[in-house]
Design an enzyme around this catalytic site. Structure first.
Site, PDB file in Angstrom:
ATOM      1  N   GLY A  11       0.844  -1.198   0.000  1.00 56.30           N
ATOM      2  CA  GLY A  11       0.000   0.000   0.000  1.00 56.30           C
ATOM      3  C   GLY A  11       0.877   1.245   0.000  1.00 56.30           C
ATOM      4  N   LEU A  13       1.414   3.510   2.314  1.00 53.94           N
ATOM      5  CA  LEU A  13       2.269   3.667   3.502  1.00 53.94           C
ATOM      6  C   LEU A  13       3.361   2.597   3.537  1.00 53.94           C
ATOM      7  CD1 LEU A  13       3.016   5.029   6.149  1.00 53.94           C
ATOM      8  CD2 LEU A  13       1.316   3.584   7.306  1.00 53.94           C
ATOM      9  N   ILE A  38      -3.987 -11.027   6.109  1.00 48.50           N
ATOM     10  CA  ILE A  38      -4.241 -10.923   7.560  1.00 48.50           C
ATOM     11  C   ILE A  38      -5.564 -11.554   7.979  1.00 48.50           C
ATOM     12  CG2 ILE A  38      -2.756  -8.887   7.837  1.00 48.50           C
ATOM     13  CD1 ILE A  38      -5.366  -7.208   8.148  1.00 48.50           C
ATOM     14  N   ALA A  61      -5.120  -2.811   5.200  1.00 49.04           N
ATOM     15  CA  ALA A  61      -6.480  -2.369   5.507  1.00 49.04           C
ATOM     16  C   ALA A  61      -7.346  -2.411   4.255  1.00 49.04           C
ATOM     17  CB  ALA A  61      -6.462  -0.937   6.059  1.00 49.04           C
ATOM     18  N   TYR A 126     -16.664   2.080   6.765  1.00 46.52           N
ATOM     19  CA  TYR A 126     -15.194   2.050   6.872  1.00 46.52           C
ATOM     20  C   TYR A 126     -14.781   2.474   8.292  1.00 46.52           C
ATOM     21  CZ  TYR A 126     -10.412   3.849   6.393  1.00 46.52           C
ATOM     22  OH  TYR A 126      -9.077   4.126   6.587  1.00 46.52           O
ATOM     23  N   LYS A 130     -12.897   0.206  11.150  1.00 47.54           N
ATOM     24  CA  LYS A 130     -11.598   0.593  11.700  1.00 47.54           C
ATOM     25  C   LYS A 130     -11.689   0.742  13.225  1.00 47.54           C
ATOM     26  CE  LYS A 130      -8.222   1.618   9.830  1.00 47.54           C
ATOM     27  NZ  LYS A 130      -7.016   0.811   9.469  1.00 47.54           N
TER      28      LYS A 130
HETATM   29  N1  LIG Z   1      -5.569   6.557   2.666  1.00 46.01           N
HETATM   30  C1  LIG Z   1      -5.994   7.439   3.558  1.00 46.01           C
HETATM   31  O1  LIG Z   1      -6.354   8.582   3.240  1.00 46.01           O
HETATM   32  C2  LIG Z   1      -6.021   7.062   5.019  1.00 46.01           C
HETATM   33  C3  LIG Z   1      -6.492   8.011   5.942  1.00 46.01           C
HETATM   34  C4  LIG Z   1      -6.480   7.660   7.287  1.00 46.01           C
HETATM   35  C5  LIG Z   1      -6.047   6.415   7.687  1.00 46.01           C
HETATM   36  N2  LIG Z   1      -5.623   5.514   6.779  1.00 46.01           N
HETATM   37  C6  LIG Z   1      -5.147   4.203   7.238  1.00 46.01           C
HETATM   38  O2  LIG Z   1      -3.762   4.144   6.985  1.00 46.01           O
HETATM   39  C7  LIG Z   1      -3.369   2.796   6.733  1.00 46.01           C
HETATM   40  C8  LIG Z   1      -2.553   2.729   5.457  1.00 46.01           C
HETATM   41  O3  LIG Z   1      -3.378   3.177   4.403  1.00 46.01           O
HETATM   42  P1  LIG Z   1      -2.894   3.272   2.895  1.00 46.01           P
HETATM   43  O4  LIG Z   1      -3.444   4.539   2.364  1.00 46.01           O
HETATM   44  O5  LIG Z   1      -1.444   2.959   2.800  1.00 46.01           O
HETATM   45  O6  LIG Z   1      -3.751   2.094   2.278  1.00 46.01           O
HETATM   46  P2  LIG Z   1      -3.600   1.356   0.879  1.00 46.01           P
HETATM   47  O7  LIG Z   1      -2.681   2.095  -0.015  1.00 46.01           O
HETATM   48  O8  LIG Z   1      -4.979   1.038   0.426  1.00 46.01           O
HETATM   49  O9  LIG Z   1      -2.867   0.018   1.316  1.00 46.01           O
HETATM   50  C9  LIG Z   1      -3.501  -0.975   2.071  1.00 46.01           C
HETATM   51  C10 LIG Z   1      -2.792  -2.260   1.756  1.00 46.01           C
HETATM   52  O10 LIG Z   1      -3.420  -3.291   2.533  1.00 46.01           O
HETATM   53  C11 LIG Z   1      -3.446  -4.430   1.718  1.00 46.01           C
HETATM   54  N3  LIG Z   1      -4.463  -5.368   2.167  1.00 46.01           N
HETATM   55  C12 LIG Z   1      -5.808  -5.300   1.979  1.00 46.01           C
HETATM   56  N4  LIG Z   1      -6.385  -6.382   2.498  1.00 46.01           N
HETATM   57  C13 LIG Z   1      -5.402  -7.152   3.022  1.00 46.01           C
HETATM   58  C14 LIG Z   1      -5.368  -8.396   3.670  1.00 46.01           C
HETATM   59  N5  LIG Z   1      -6.487  -9.090   3.886  1.00 46.01           N
HETATM   60  N6  LIG Z   1      -4.163  -8.902   4.072  1.00 46.01           N
HETATM   61  C15 LIG Z   1      -3.034  -8.212   3.847  1.00 46.01           C
HETATM   62  N7  LIG Z   1      -2.986  -7.031   3.214  1.00 46.01           N
HETATM   63  C16 LIG Z   1      -4.167  -6.507   2.819  1.00 46.01           C
HETATM   64  C17 LIG Z   1      -3.756  -3.915   0.328  1.00 46.01           C
HETATM   65  O11 LIG Z   1      -3.391  -4.916  -0.600  1.00 46.01           O
HETATM   66  P3  LIG Z   1      -3.804  -4.809  -2.142  1.00 46.01           P
HETATM   67  O12 LIG Z   1      -2.864  -3.759  -2.676  1.00 46.01           O
HETATM   68  O13 LIG Z   1      -3.534  -6.153  -2.666  1.00 46.01           O
HETATM   69  O14 LIG Z   1      -5.236  -4.406  -2.149  1.00 46.01           O
HETATM   70  C18 LIG Z   1      -2.894  -2.666   0.279  1.00 46.01           C
HETATM   71  O15 LIG Z   1      -1.614  -2.951  -0.247  1.00 46.01           O
HETATM   72  C19 LIG Z   1      -4.649   1.983   6.723  1.00 46.01           C
HETATM   73  O16 LIG Z   1      -4.826   1.394   7.987  1.00 46.01           O
HETATM   74  C20 LIG Z   1      -5.741   3.025   6.514  1.00 46.01           C
HETATM   75  O17 LIG Z   1      -6.957   2.614   7.087  1.00 46.01           O
HETATM   76  C21 LIG Z   1      -5.601   5.805   5.447  1.00 46.01           C
END
Ligand SMILES: NC(=O)c1ccc[n+]([C@@H]2O[C@H](COP(=O)([O-])OP(=O)(O)OC[C@H]3O[C@@H](n4cnc5c(N)ncnc54)[C@H](OP(=O)(O)O)[C@@H]3O)[C@@H](O)[C@H]2O)c1
Length: 288
Positions: A11, A13, A38, A61, A126, A130
């Site tokens: 992802g 991050l 996970i 996530a 969502y 969370k």
């Molecule tokens: N994005 C935002 O604006 C935002 C804001 C606040 C908080 N957050 C939190 O910050 C964290 C990082 O977010 P991000 O933006 O980096 O998210 P992201 O780019 O969507 O990355 C999430 C990663 O989790 C992987 N994933 C999904 N289901 C999974 C599973 N069952 N087992 C293992 N891996 C799995 C996804 O894999 P695939 O690539 O294969 O789908 C993806 O690589 C998350 O906890 C999110 O809730 C995000």
């Protein structure tokens, strides 16, 4: 040397953590979804039993806020049950958990920045999934950091900064909402904060807010992106009152950062962080 597993490593991050220069203090082990899902507790358990990790960073996530309204089961399976599985194995194998959560645990009705102890009340699926993940972690573990963050962007993956840059490249006119107030957070800044927690090793456990300093609207955020990427296109960014979405969004989600500032002195303003990321993008560091 601390041994650290990163889950959800593909992802935005996870990939940003991978990009960080090697500090020589952390031995990272990156697992994408295809390496380790996970939702599969048996696989997590088997890996943790033989790996002797000191920390687990959970970046995995279900992050599709709109999708979570209809694929609610998937959102809970990953964000709640997945977090519970991780907490359970961290508990058994004495691994400290660093879990990423969100401003969407709040309803956005506040008129002042949210502290870590303010009442949660998510208004979409969502956010609910969370929050359930957070609660499971707190039930299982004492040695955890739950980091609530907001409006994440990075050189990797899909995010608002890259969407706006692509629209500017196409010379599109953009109508961006002024309805929500929050704070953009660069994954680079968040990754540095996570490393700080691990390297310090003495930061009290618990819930922390993490964003840049300051607050803004999506419209002002888009203008800042245009200003840094190509200021000739600033007039292409226009305001629009509402942005139609399936999921309700908190209209205000600014964090109170005092607790974080007591343990971390490196917070940037959101404008500086946007500027830094766009400089890196222009220098050709853009990655899918
Ligand atoms: N994005 C935002 O604006 C935002 C804001 C606040 C908080 N957050 C939190 O910050 C964290 C990082 O977010 P991000 O933006 O980096 O998210 P992201 O780019 O969507 O990355 C999430 C990663 O989790 C992987 N994933 C999904 N289901 C999974 C599973 N069952 N087992 C293992 N891996 C799995 C996804 O894999 P695939 O690539 O294969 O789908 C993806 O690589 C998350 O906890 C999110 O809730 C995000």
């Amino acid at each position: 040397m601390k041994k650290v597993i990163v889950l959800g490593a593909n992802g935005q991050l996870g990939k940003t953590i991978k990009d960080l220069p090697d500090s020589g203090t952390i031995d990272f082990h990156f697992y994408s979804r295809s390496d380790l899902d996970i939702t599969n507790k048996t696989k997590l358990e088997t890996l943790f039993a033989y790996s002797d990790f000191d920390y687990c960073i959970n970046c995995a996530a279900y992050t599709n806020v709109e999708g979570a309204e209809t694929n609610t089961e998937d959102a809970f399976l990953i964000n709640a049950e997945g977090a519970r599985h991780i907490a359970e194995v961290c508990n058994v194998y004495h691994v400290k958990l660093i879990h990423i959560s969100t401003d969407y645990v709040f309803d956005g009705e506040s008129i002042e920045p949210y502290t870590t102890t303010d009442q949660t009340n998510p208004i979409n699926q969502y956010g609910k999934s969370k929050l359930q993940g957070e609660l499971y972690i707190q039930e299982q573990l004492n040695e955890y950091y739950i980091i609530r963050t907001s409006w994440l962007y990075a050189l990797h993956g899909k995010n608002f900064v890259k969407t706006i840059i692509n629209k500017i490249k196409e010379d599109s006119t953009l109508n961006i909402t002024t309805e929500q107030v929050g704070t953009p957070t660069s994954c680079v800044d968040l990754a540095h904060f996570i490393i700080h927690l691990i390297n310090q090793g003495i930061v009290p456990y618990g819930v922390y807010n993490f964003s840049a300093n300051g607050s803004t609207t999506w419209y002002e955020f888009a203008k800042e992106i245009a200003k840094n990427y190509n200021s000739d296109k600033l007039e292409k960014i226009k305001t629009s009152g509402s942005f139609k979405t399936v999921a309700k969004r908190p209209k205000y989600s600014v964090f109170d950062l005092k607790k974080t500032e007591r343990i971390y002195k490196e917070l940037n303003t959101w404008q500086n962080s946007v500027g830094d990321l766009i400089k890196a993008y222009k220098a050709g560091k853009y990655l899918k």
